[in-house]
Design a protein around this motif. Structure first.
Motif, short mmCIF file in Angstrom:
data_model
loop_
_atom_site.label_atom_id
_atom_site.label_comp_id
_atom_site.label_asym_id
_atom_site.label_seq_id
_atom_site.Cartn_x
_atom_site.Cartn_y
_atom_site.Cartn_z
N MET A 149 0.82 -1.19 0.00
CA MET A 149 0.00 0.00 0.00
C MET A 149 0.87 1.26 0.00
O MET A 149 0.48 2.28 -0.56
N ASP A 150 2.03 1.18 0.63
CA ASP A 150 2.91 2.34 0.68
C ASP A 150 3.38 2.77 -0.71
O ASP A 150 3.50 3.96 -0.99
N LYS A 151 3.63 1.78 -1.59
CA LYS A 151 4.10 2.15 -2.93
C LYS A 151 3.01 2.88 -3.72
O LYS A 151 3.31 3.76 -4.50
N TYR A 152 1.75 2.52 -3.47
CA TYR A 152 0.68 3.21 -4.18
C TYR A 152 0.48 4.62 -3.64
O TYR A 152 0.21 5.55 -4.41
N ILE A 186 3.76 11.28 -5.86
CA ILE A 186 4.60 11.68 -7.00
C ILE A 186 3.76 12.30 -8.10
O ILE A 186 4.13 13.32 -8.69
N ARG A 187 2.63 11.70 -8.39
CA ARG A 187 1.76 12.24 -9.44
C ARG A 187 1.24 13.63 -9.06
O ARG A 187 1.15 14.53 -9.88
N ALA A 246 4.27 20.53 -10.60
CA ALA A 246 5.45 20.97 -11.34
C ALA A 246 5.08 21.54 -12.72
O ALA A 246 5.70 22.48 -13.18
N TYR A 247 4.07 20.95 -13.35
CA TYR A 247 3.65 21.43 -14.67
C TYR A 247 2.57 22.47 -14.48
O TYR A 247 1.39 22.22 -14.66
N ARG A 248 2.99 23.65 -14.14
CA ARG A 248 2.06 24.72 -13.81
C ARG A 248 1.27 25.22 -15.03
O ARG A 248 0.18 25.75 -14.88
N THR A 249 1.81 25.05 -16.21
CA THR A 249 1.09 25.50 -17.40
C THR A 249 -0.23 24.75 -17.53
O THR A 249 -1.26 25.35 -17.85
N ASN A 250 -0.21 23.45 -17.27
CA ASN A 250 -1.46 22.68 -17.32
C ASN A 250 -2.45 23.19 -16.29
O ASN A 250 -3.65 23.26 -16.56
N TYR A 251 -1.96 23.53 -15.12
CA TYR A 251 -2.82 24.04 -14.06
C TYR A 251 -3.44 25.37 -14.47
O TYR A 251 -4.65 25.58 -14.36
N TYR A 258 -0.55 -2.76 -12.67
CA TYR A 258 -0.67 -1.71 -13.69
C TYR A 258 -1.93 -0.89 -13.46
O TYR A 258 -1.90 0.34 -13.47
N LEU A 259 -3.05 -1.57 -13.24
CA LEU A 259 -4.30 -0.85 -13.03
C LEU A 259 -4.30 -0.11 -11.69
O LEU A 259 -4.89 0.96 -11.56
N GLY A 260 -3.63 -0.68 -10.69
CA GLY A 260 -3.50 0.02 -9.41
C GLY A 260 -2.72 1.31 -9.57
O GLY A 260 -3.06 2.34 -8.95
N MET A 261 -1.68 1.28 -10.38
CA MET A 261 -0.90 2.48 -10.64
C MET A 261 -1.74 3.53 -11.36
O MET A 261 -1.70 4.71 -11.03
N LYS A 262 -2.52 3.09 -12.34
CA LYS A 262 -3.39 4.02 -13.06
C LYS A 262 -4.46 4.60 -12.12
O LYS A 262 -4.80 5.78 -12.21
N LEU A 263 -4.96 3.75 -11.23
CA LEU A 263 -5.93 4.23 -10.25
C LEU A 263 -5.31 5.30 -9.35
O LEU A 263 -5.94 6.32 -9.06
N CYS A 264 -4.08 5.10 -8.96
CA CYS A 264 -3.39 6.09 -8.12
C CYS A 264 -3.17 7.39 -8.89
O CYS A 264 -3.28 8.48 -8.31
N LYS A 265 -2.87 7.29 -10.17
CA LYS A 265 -2.72 8.51 -10.97
C LYS A 265 -4.04 9.28 -11.04
O LYS A 265 -4.07 10.50 -10.92
#
Length: 157
Positions: free
Chosen positions: A1-4, A10-11, A17-22, A99-106
Motif C-alpha cells: 500500500m505504501d508504494k501506491y 509523486i503524481r 510541477a507542470y504549472r502551465t497545465n494548471y 498496472y491498473l492500481g498504478m493508473k488508479l493512483c494517478k
C-alpha cells in the motif's frame, strides 16, 4: 500500500510541477463557467424563473457540475490506449506493481489536485459572474462562503 501512496504523492507533485497545465485548466474552466452563465442569462432573458429554477440556481448547478467534472475527468482511458498502441503496456506489466492500481493512483492524485485547487477557482468565478452579495454582516458572509466551499467539497467526494 505504501508504494501506491507514493505514486499518488509523486503524481500530485508532477501536476504541481507542470504549472502551465494548471493555469490553462483554470482558464478553460473559468471560460466554460462564464460561457454557460451568459448562455443561461440569454435563455432566461427577463424571466425570474423557469420551471421553478432561478438564474442563480441554474448557474450554481452548472458551476458545481463543471467543478465536479474536474474531479472525475482524468484521461486515463486515453493514456492506457496510447500505451497499448505504443507497446509500452508490456513493460508496465512486468513491473512489481499492479498496472491498473498504478493508473488508479494517478487518477486519484489528479482528483485530489483538482479537489484542492479548482475548488477556490469555482468560488471566485461564481462570485464574479453571478455577482451575489454577502448578507448584512461579515459573519453571515463568511458563513455563506464556508457553506459554498463545503458544498463543493461534499459534492466532489
Amino acid at each position: 500500500m505504501d508504494k501506491y501512496m507514493e505514486m499518488v504523492r509523486i503524481r500530485f507533485l508532477m501536476m504541481l510541477a507542470y504549472r502551465t497545465n494548471y493555469y490553462t485548466g483554470i482558464l478553460i474552466y473559468a471560460i466554460n463557467i462564464a460561457a454557460y452563465y451568459f448562455l443561461w442569462s440569454a435563455i432566461y432573458g427577463g424571466k425570474s424563473s423557469m420551471q421553478g429554477m432561478s438564474l442563480g440556481q441554474m448557474t450554481t448547478y452548472v458551476a458545481i457540475s463543471w467543478l465536479a467534472r474536474a474531479f472525475y475527468f482524468n484521461n486515463l482511458d486515453r493514456e492506457i490506449a496510447m500505451e497499448i498502441r505504443d507497446g509500452k503496456v508490456a513493460v508496465e506489466l512486468i513491473r512489481p506493481y499492479s498496472y491498473l492500481g498504478m493508473k488508479l493512483c494517478k487518477g486519484l492524485a489528479k482528483g485530489c489536485f483538482a479537489f484542492s485547487f479548482y475548488r477556490c477557482l469555482g468560488f471566485f468565478s461564481y462570485r464574479f459572474f453571478c455577482r451575489f452579495s454577502f448578507r448584512d454582516t461579515p459573519k453571515r458572509g463568511c458563513l455563506s462562503a464556508c457553506r459554498f466551499y463545503l458544498a463543493l467539497s461534499f459534492f466532489r467526494s
